[in-house]
Design a protein around this motif. Structure first.
Motif, PDB file in Angstrom:
ATOM      1  N   ILE A 134       0.846  -1.189   0.000  1.00 45.32           N
ATOM      2  CA  ILE A 134       0.000   0.000   0.000  1.00 45.32           C
ATOM      3  C   ILE A 134       0.887   1.248   0.000  1.00 45.32           C
ATOM      4  CG2 ILE A 134      -0.249  -0.029   2.518  1.00 45.32           C
ATOM      5  CD1 ILE A 134      -3.075   1.152   2.133  1.00 45.32           C
ATOM      6  N   THR A 135       0.546   2.215  -0.845  1.00 45.74           N
ATOM      7  CA  THR A 135       1.344   3.445  -0.916  1.00 45.74           C
ATOM      8  C   THR A 135       0.955   4.377   0.229  1.00 45.74           C
ATOM      9  OG1 THR A 135      -0.254   4.597  -2.315  1.00 45.74           O
ATOM     10  CG2 THR A 135       1.459   3.299  -3.442  1.00 45.74           C
ATOM     11  N   ASP A 136       1.852   5.295   0.544  1.00 46.97           N
ATOM     12  CA  ASP A 136       1.563   6.295   1.576  1.00 46.97           C
ATOM     13  C   ASP A 136       0.345   7.125   1.193  1.00 46.97           C
ATOM     14  OD1 ASP A 136       3.662   5.463   3.176  1.00 46.97           O
ATOM     15  OD2 ASP A 136       5.056   6.968   2.399  1.00 46.97           O
ATOM     16  N   GLU A 137       0.204   7.440  -0.104  1.00 44.50           N
ATOM     17  CA  GLU A 137      -0.936   8.225  -0.578  1.00 44.50           C
ATOM     18  C   GLU A 137      -2.256   7.525  -0.245  1.00 44.50           C
ATOM     19  OE1 GLU A 137      -2.960   9.811  -4.756  1.00 44.50           O
ATOM     20  OE2 GLU A 137      -1.345   8.340  -4.829  1.00 44.50           O
ATOM     21  N   TYR A 138      -2.344   6.241  -0.555  1.00 41.21           N
ATOM     22  CA  TYR A 138      -3.574   5.503  -0.277  1.00 41.21           C
ATOM     23  C   TYR A 138      -3.795   5.321   1.217  1.00 41.21           C
ATOM     24  CZ  TYR A 138      -5.503   4.583  -4.822  1.00 41.21           C
ATOM     25  OH  TYR A 138      -6.125   4.746  -6.029  1.00 41.21           O
ATOM     26  N   ARG A 139      -2.731   5.053   1.933  1.00 45.67           N
ATOM     27  CA  ARG A 139      -2.870   4.871   3.386  1.00 45.67           C
ATOM     28  C   ARG A 139      -3.409   6.146   4.033  1.00 45.67           C
ATOM     29  NH1 ARG A 139       1.443   1.458   6.610  1.00 45.67           N
ATOM     30  NH2 ARG A 139       0.058   0.776   8.238  1.00 45.67           N
ATOM     31  N   ARG A 140      -2.852   7.308   3.655  1.00 45.26           N
ATOM     32  CA  ARG A 140      -3.320   8.589   4.198  1.00 45.26           C
ATOM     33  C   ARG A 140      -4.768   8.860   3.811  1.00 45.26           C
ATOM     34  NH1 ARG A 140       1.853  10.307   3.031  1.00 45.26           N
ATOM     35  NH2 ARG A 140       1.228  11.080   1.001  1.00 45.26           N
ATOM     36  N   ALA A 141      -5.094   8.688   2.536  1.00 43.32           N
ATOM     37  CA  ALA A 141      -6.443   8.976   2.044  1.00 43.32           C
ATOM     38  C   ALA A 141      -7.481   8.081   2.715  1.00 43.32           C
ATOM     39  CB  ALA A 141      -6.504   8.818   0.529  1.00 43.32           C
ATOM     40  N   LEU A 142      -7.176   6.809   2.852  1.00 43.19           N
ATOM     41  CA  LEU A 142      -8.104   5.889   3.498  1.00 43.19           C
ATOM     42  C   LEU A 142      -8.279   6.224   4.977  1.00 43.19           C
ATOM     43  CD1 LEU A 142      -6.885   2.689   1.695  1.00 43.19           C
ATOM     44  CD2 LEU A 142      -9.196   3.622   1.549  1.00 43.19           C
ATOM     45  N   THR A 143      -7.195   6.560   5.640  1.00 42.05           N
ATOM     46  CA  THR A 143      -7.270   6.945   7.049  1.00 42.05           C
ATOM     47  C   THR A 143      -8.118   8.204   7.211  1.00 42.05           C
ATOM     48  OG1 THR A 143      -5.148   5.901   7.506  1.00 42.05           O
ATOM     49  CG2 THR A 143      -5.912   7.543   9.095  1.00 42.05           C
ATOM     50  N   LEU A 144      -7.924   9.194   6.328  1.00 41.20           N
ATOM     51  CA  LEU A 144      -8.728  10.412   6.365  1.00 41.20           C
ATOM     52  C   LEU A 144     -10.205  10.133   6.102  1.00 41.20           C
ATOM     53  CD1 LEU A 144      -6.389  13.002   4.597  1.00 41.20           C
ATOM     54  CD2 LEU A 144      -7.112  12.992   7.002  1.00 41.20           C
ATOM     55  N   ALA A 145     -10.494   9.084   5.326  1.00 40.55           N
ATOM     56  CA  ALA A 145     -11.877   8.696   5.044  1.00 40.55           C
ATOM     57  C   ALA A 145     -12.488   7.909   6.206  1.00 40.55           C
ATOM     58  CB  ALA A 145     -11.947   7.876   3.757  1.00 40.55           C
ATOM     59  N   GLY A 146     -11.691   7.666   7.252  1.00 42.62           N
ATOM     60  CA  GLY A 146     -12.208   6.961   8.423  1.00 42.62           C
ATOM     61  C   GLY A 146     -11.988   5.460   8.404  1.00 42.62           C
ATOM     62  N   VAL A 147     -11.185   4.978   7.465  1.00 43.09           N
ATOM     63  CA  VAL A 147     -10.918   3.550   7.346  1.00 43.09           C
ATOM     64  C   VAL A 147      -9.732   3.178   8.229  1.00 43.09           C
ATOM     65  CG1 VAL A 147     -10.323   1.665   5.761  1.00 43.09           C
ATOM     66  CG2 VAL A 147     -11.773   3.556   4.961  1.00 43.09           C
ATOM     67  N   ASN A 148      -9.897   2.149   9.051  1.00 46.02           N
ATOM     68  CA  ASN A 148      -8.809   1.604   9.852  1.00 46.02           C
ATOM     69  C   ASN A 148      -7.993   0.688   8.942  1.00 46.02           C
ATOM     70  OD1 ASN A 148      -7.180   0.668  11.974  1.00 46.02           O
ATOM     71  ND2 ASN A 148      -8.613  -0.987  12.403  1.00 46.02           N
ATOM     72  N   VAL A 149      -6.747   1.059   8.651  1.00 46.95           N
ATOM     73  CA  VAL A 149      -5.907   0.298   7.723  1.00 46.95           C
ATOM     74  C   VAL A 149      -5.007  -0.643   8.528  1.00 46.95           C
ATOM     75  CG1 VAL A 149      -4.129   0.418   5.941  1.00 46.95           C
ATOM     76  CG2 VAL A 149      -5.948   2.156   6.025  1.00 46.95           C
ATOM     77  N   ILE A 150      -5.122  -1.935   8.238  1.00 44.97           N
ATOM     78  CA  ILE A 150      -4.278  -2.954   8.856  1.00 44.97           C
ATOM     79  C   ILE A 150      -3.404  -3.574   7.780  1.00 44.97           C
ATOM     80  CG2 ILE A 150      -4.217  -5.179  10.059  1.00 44.97           C
ATOM     81  CD1 ILE A 150      -6.957  -4.427  11.274  1.00 44.97           C
ATOM     82  N   VAL A 151      -2.100  -3.504   7.961  1.00 46.99           N
ATOM     83  CA  VAL A 151      -1.162  -4.114   7.020  1.00 46.99           C
ATOM     84  C   VAL A 151      -0.734  -5.439   7.627  1.00 46.99           C
ATOM     85  CG1 VAL A 151       1.013  -3.868   5.789  1.00 46.99           C
ATOM     86  CG2 VAL A 151      -0.448  -1.861   6.160  1.00 46.99           C
ATOM     87  N   ALA A 152      -1.135  -6.514   6.970  1.00 47.73           N
ATOM     88  CA  ALA A 152      -0.968  -7.865   7.541  1.00 47.73           C
ATOM     89  C   ALA A 152       0.478  -8.308   7.651  1.00 47.73           C
ATOM     90  CB  ALA A 152      -1.766  -8.879   6.720  1.00 47.73           C
ATOM     91  N   ASP A 153       1.336  -7.840   6.769  1.00 46.72           N
ATOM     92  CA  ASP A 153       2.711  -8.350   6.799  1.00 46.72           C
ATOM     93  C   ASP A 153       3.711  -7.335   7.361  1.00 46.72           C
ATOM     94  OD1 ASP A 153       2.438  -6.725   4.558  1.00 46.72           O
ATOM     95  OD2 ASP A 153       3.471  -8.075   3.197  1.00 46.72           O
ATOM     96  N   GLU A 154       3.248  -6.452   8.219  1.00 45.40           N
ATOM     97  CA  GLU A 154       4.171  -5.513   8.876  1.00 45.40           C
ATOM     98  C   GLU A 154       4.556  -6.034  10.227  1.00 45.40           C
ATOM     99  OE1 GLU A 154       3.606  -1.010   7.324  1.00 45.40           O
ATOM    100  OE2 GLU A 154       2.346  -1.556   9.005  1.00 45.40           O
TER     101      GLU A 154
END
Length: 103
Positions: free
Chosen positions: A83-103
């Motif tokens: 996932i790119t930083d752009e998408y991670r930021r945008a999704l977080t701003l939209a209220g989506v809790n982003v979980i990266v499974a392989d971190e």
């Protein structure tokens, strides 16, 4: 039973709905290339308390022609480290809790 927000009929409640997608686009939202899948997902979304999207990073920036839902309708996204930083930021701003499974 609860009232289906879309049809006004009754529907069995869903606590958590897990869905997949063909595309995740910042403007179009969550999409697929199959109209029947989109309709079924929208019906299930209308009675779900929580929506979890399971999608690998190859789906970001892709857009199917059938919209499943908008980004704010998704509560949690489970994805991979691509996932790119752009998408991670945008999704977080939209209220989506982003979980990266392989971190």
């Amino acid at each position: 039973m609860r009232t289906d927000r879309r049809t006004g009929g009754t529907a069995a409640p869903l606590d958590t709905l897990f869905i997949g997608a063909d595309g995740i686009d910042l403007k179009a939202g969550i999409t697929t290339t199959n109209e029947q899948d989109a309709q079924l997902n929208r019906a299930m979304l209308s009675v779900a308390d929580k929506v979890v999207l399971l999608a690998d990073s190859s789906k970001f920036g892709r857009r199917g022609f059938c919209v499943i839902c908008t980004l704010p309708q998704v509560h949690t996204l489970i994805t991979d480290s691509g996932i790119t930083d752009e998408y991670r930021r945008a999704l977080t701003l939209a209220g989506v809790n982003v979980i990266v499974a392989d971190e």
